[in-house]
Design a protein around this motif. Structure first.
Motif, mmCIF file in Angstrom:
data_model
loop_
_atom_site.group_PDB
_atom_site.id
_atom_site.type_symbol
_atom_site.label_atom_id
_atom_site.label_comp_id
_atom_site.label_asym_id
_atom_site.label_seq_id
_atom_site.Cartn_x
_atom_site.Cartn_y
_atom_site.Cartn_z
ATOM 1 N N SER A 189 0.847 -1.191 0.000
ATOM 2 C CA SER A 189 0.000 0.000 0.000
ATOM 3 C C SER A 189 0.886 1.245 0.000
ATOM 4 C CB SER A 189 -0.893 0.036 1.242
ATOM 5 O OG SER A 189 -1.753 -1.060 1.283
ATOM 6 N N ALA A 214 0.192 5.351 0.789
ATOM 7 C CA ALA A 214 -0.699 6.455 1.130
ATOM 8 C C ALA A 214 -0.033 7.771 0.750
ATOM 9 C CB ALA A 214 -1.011 6.435 2.621
ATOM 10 N N LYS A 224 -9.285 7.394 -0.848
ATOM 11 C CA LYS A 224 -8.333 7.203 0.253
ATOM 12 C C LYS A 224 -6.929 7.685 -0.102
ATOM 13 C CE LYS A 224 -10.739 3.222 2.238
ATOM 14 N NZ LYS A 224 -10.627 1.792 2.638
ATOM 15 N N ASN A 225 -6.760 8.238 -1.295
ATOM 16 C CA ASN A 225 -5.425 8.687 -1.739
ATOM 17 C C ASN A 225 -4.392 7.575 -1.588
ATOM 18 O OD1 ASN A 225 -6.617 11.154 -2.165
ATOM 19 N ND2 ASN A 225 -5.282 12.303 -0.809
ATOM 20 N N THR A 226 -4.783 6.388 -1.997
ATOM 21 C CA THR A 226 -3.932 5.213 -1.795
ATOM 22 C C THR A 226 -3.826 4.409 -3.084
ATOM 23 O OG1 THR A 226 -4.536 5.105 0.543
ATOM 24 C CG2 THR A 226 -3.586 3.122 -0.425
ATOM 25 N N ASP A 235 -7.368 3.673 -4.862
ATOM 26 C CA ASP A 235 -8.607 4.154 -4.237
ATOM 27 C C ASP A 235 -8.452 5.665 -4.112
ATOM 28 O OD1 ASP A 235 -10.689 4.933 -2.571
ATOM 29 O OD2 ASP A 235 -10.615 3.091 -1.385
#
Length: 114
Positions: free
Chosen positions: A21, A23, A75-77, A72
């Motif tokens: 992931s 972020a 979610k800025n991810t 996403d």
């Protein structure tokens, strides 16, 4: 200030899976093409996969069919699902925009044992 925080790396046996992931903050995430990059010891950093703001993806030949990039925007991810891992996938993995910006996170180490 742009910040990119990668997570999800680890030690896994060949054939295993990991999900990375990343972020992002300090940027308008949903307008950027995002990419995953990796750097193995003694090698230059290389581009692994990219994804546009609307989800169009592209992969390096070495990971095609094994890795899946997704994002996403709420979610800025951005994610990287890595399956059927090989020892040659061992590297520090980073996310960044594509083309790459000057902002790099700390990366996340992926180690694949044979």
């Amino acid at each position: 200030q742009v910040q990119l925080v990668e997570s999800g790396g680890g030690l896994v046996q060949a054939g295993g899976s990991l999900r990375l992931s990343c972020a992002a903050s300090g940027m308008i995430f949903n307008i950027h093409i995002m990419g995953w990059y990796r750097q193995a010891p003694g090698n230059q950093r290389e581009l692994v996969a990219t994804i546009t703001s609307v989800g169009i993806t592209n992969y390096a030949d070495s990971v095609k069919g094994r890795f899946t990039i997704s994002r996403d925007n709420a979610k800025n991810t951005v994610y990287l699902q890595m399956n059927s891992l090989k020892p040659e996938d061992t590297a520090v993995y980073y996310c960044n925009t594509f083309p790459q910006s000057a902002y790099w996170g700390q990366g996340t180490q992926v180690t694949v044992s044979s």
